[in-house]
Design a protein around this motif. Sequence first.
Motif, mmCIF file in Angstrom:
data_model
loop_
_atom_site.group_PDB
_atom_site.id
_atom_site.type_symbol
_atom_site.label_atom_id
_atom_site.label_comp_id
_atom_site.label_asym_id
_atom_site.label_seq_id
_atom_site.Cartn_x
_atom_site.Cartn_y
_atom_site.Cartn_z
ATOM 1 N N PRO A 67 0.806 -1.227 0.000
ATOM 2 C CA PRO A 67 0.000 0.000 0.000
ATOM 3 C C PRO A 67 0.840 1.279 0.000
ATOM 4 O O PRO A 67 0.322 2.356 -0.278
ATOM 5 C CB PRO A 67 -0.811 -0.098 1.296
ATOM 6 C CG PRO A 67 -0.759 -1.525 1.697
ATOM 7 C CD PRO A 67 0.538 -2.055 1.178
ATOM 8 N N CYS A 68 2.123 1.149 0.313
ATOM 9 C CA CYS A 68 2.994 2.319 0.414
ATOM 10 C C CYS A 68 3.984 2.409 -0.739
ATOM 11 O O CYS A 68 5.054 3.015 -0.602
ATOM 12 C CB CYS A 68 3.756 2.278 1.736
ATOM 13 S SG CYS A 68 2.688 2.523 3.165
ATOM 14 N N LEU A 69 3.644 1.802 -1.858
ATOM 15 C CA LEU A 69 4.497 1.881 -3.041
ATOM 16 C C LEU A 69 3.687 2.401 -4.210
ATOM 17 O O LEU A 69 2.522 2.061 -4.381
ATOM 18 C CB LEU A 69 5.065 0.495 -3.392
ATOM 19 C CG LEU A 69 6.035 -0.120 -2.403
ATOM 20 C CD1 LEU A 69 6.381 -1.540 -2.835
ATOM 21 C CD2 LEU A 69 7.291 0.709 -2.270
ATOM 22 N N GLU A 70 4.334 3.240 -5.001
ATOM 23 C CA GLU A 70 3.703 3.690 -6.238
ATOM 24 C C GLU A 70 4.716 3.526 -7.363
ATOM 25 O O GLU A 70 5.916 3.417 -7.117
ATOM 26 C CB GLU A 70 3.233 5.133 -6.136
ATOM 27 C CG GLU A 70 4.346 6.141 -6.007
ATOM 28 C CD GLU A 70 3.827 7.569 -5.897
ATOM 29 O OE1 GLU A 70 4.610 8.477 -6.180
ATOM 30 O OE2 GLU A 70 2.666 7.777 -5.518
ATOM 31 N N THR A 71 4.225 3.493 -8.562
ATOM 32 C CA THR A 71 5.104 3.361 -9.715
ATOM 33 C C THR A 71 5.589 4.744 -10.110
ATOM 34 O O THR A 71 4.801 5.654 -10.330
ATOM 35 C CB THR A 71 4.369 2.686 -10.884
ATOM 36 O OG1 THR A 71 3.873 1.430 -10.421
ATOM 37 C CG2 THR A 71 5.303 2.446 -12.054
ATOM 38 N N ASP A 72 6.903 4.868 -10.164
ATOM 39 C CA ASP A 72 7.560 6.119 -10.553
ATOM 40 C C ASP A 72 8.214 5.852 -11.910
ATOM 41 O O ASP A 72 9.366 5.450 -11.967
ATOM 42 C CB ASP A 72 8.592 6.504 -9.492
ATOM 43 C CG ASP A 72 9.345 7.776 -9.836
ATOM 44 O OD1 ASP A 72 8.860 8.555 -10.668
ATOM 45 O OD2 ASP A 72 10.434 7.984 -9.258
ATOM 46 N N GLY A 73 7.431 6.030 -12.976
ATOM 47 C CA GLY A 73 7.930 5.631 -14.294
ATOM 48 C C GLY A 73 7.924 4.116 -14.369
ATOM 49 O O GLY A 73 6.889 3.493 -14.288
ATOM 50 N N GLU A 74 9.100 3.516 -14.470
ATOM 51 C CA GLU A 74 9.202 2.063 -14.535
ATOM 52 C C GLU A 74 9.642 1.450 -13.208
ATOM 53 O O GLU A 74 9.789 0.249 -13.096
ATOM 54 C CB GLU A 74 10.189 1.662 -15.632
ATOM 55 C CG GLU A 74 9.690 2.027 -17.011
ATOM 56 C CD GLU A 74 10.624 1.551 -18.101
ATOM 57 O OE1 GLU A 74 11.454 0.655 -17.841
ATOM 58 O OE2 GLU A 74 10.515 2.074 -19.206
ATOM 59 N N ARG A 75 9.853 2.276 -12.187
ATOM 60 C CA ARG A 75 10.338 1.793 -10.895
ATOM 61 C C ARG A 75 9.266 1.936 -9.834
ATOM 62 O O ARG A 75 8.392 2.779 -9.933
ATOM 63 C CB ARG A 75 11.562 2.594 -10.460
ATOM 64 C CG ARG A 75 12.721 2.532 -11.412
ATOM 65 C CD ARG A 75 13.828 3.427 -10.947
ATOM 66 N NE ARG A 75 13.330 4.807 -10.918
ATOM 67 C CZ ARG A 75 14.019 5.847 -10.512
ATOM 68 N NH1 ARG A 75 15.235 5.696 -10.074
ATOM 69 N NH2 ARG A 75 13.511 7.064 -10.530
ATOM 70 N N LEU A 76 9.407 1.117 -8.788
ATOM 71 C CA LEU A 76 8.558 1.277 -7.613
ATOM 72 C C LEU A 76 9.237 2.250 -6.662
ATOM 73 O O LEU A 76 10.453 2.196 -6.482
ATOM 74 C CB LEU A 76 8.357 -0.058 -6.905
ATOM 75 C CG LEU A 76 7.475 -1.073 -7.605
ATOM 76 C CD1 LEU A 76 7.408 -2.357 -6.786
ATOM 77 C CD2 LEU A 76 6.087 -0.523 -7.827
ATOM 78 N N ALA A 77 8.453 3.131 -6.072
ATOM 79 C CA ALA A 77 8.995 4.117 -5.131
ATOM 80 C C ALA A 77 8.143 4.116 -3.867
ATOM 81 O O ALA A 77 6.915 4.105 -3.944
ATOM 82 C CB ALA A 77 8.996 5.504 -5.761
#
Length: 118
Positions: A67-77
């Motif tokens: 729940p605390c990760l989002e996609t930053d382009g092609e990476r998880l942040a």
Amino acid sequence: MRIGELVRRTGVSERLLRYYEEQGLLRPERLPSGYRVYTEAHVDAVRRIRTLLAAGLGTSTIATVLPCLETDGERLAPTCPDVLGQLRAERERIDRAMAALSESRAALDTVIAAADRR
């Protein structure tokens, strides 16, 4: 979308998707008939789950960090401050496992080398 479409879109088997649901990683809506309904967000979630599994995380850890990760382009942040510490701890665990495997390989190399000298 129904589970068959999610299988097609993600390449993950129906059985594995149900396992992810049992582990609390996916939470599809349910129709009155009991059928599961998935959204585009579930497609993204499955991709994130697969990435984290490939990185060596277990499903219980993934359940807390997902729940605390989002996609930053092609990476998880990470988006939550606590998650970074948890991810660092997982990396340290993996480093320890890699060191242990390296020691095991060295021990096998010694045995193999002894056999080659015979």
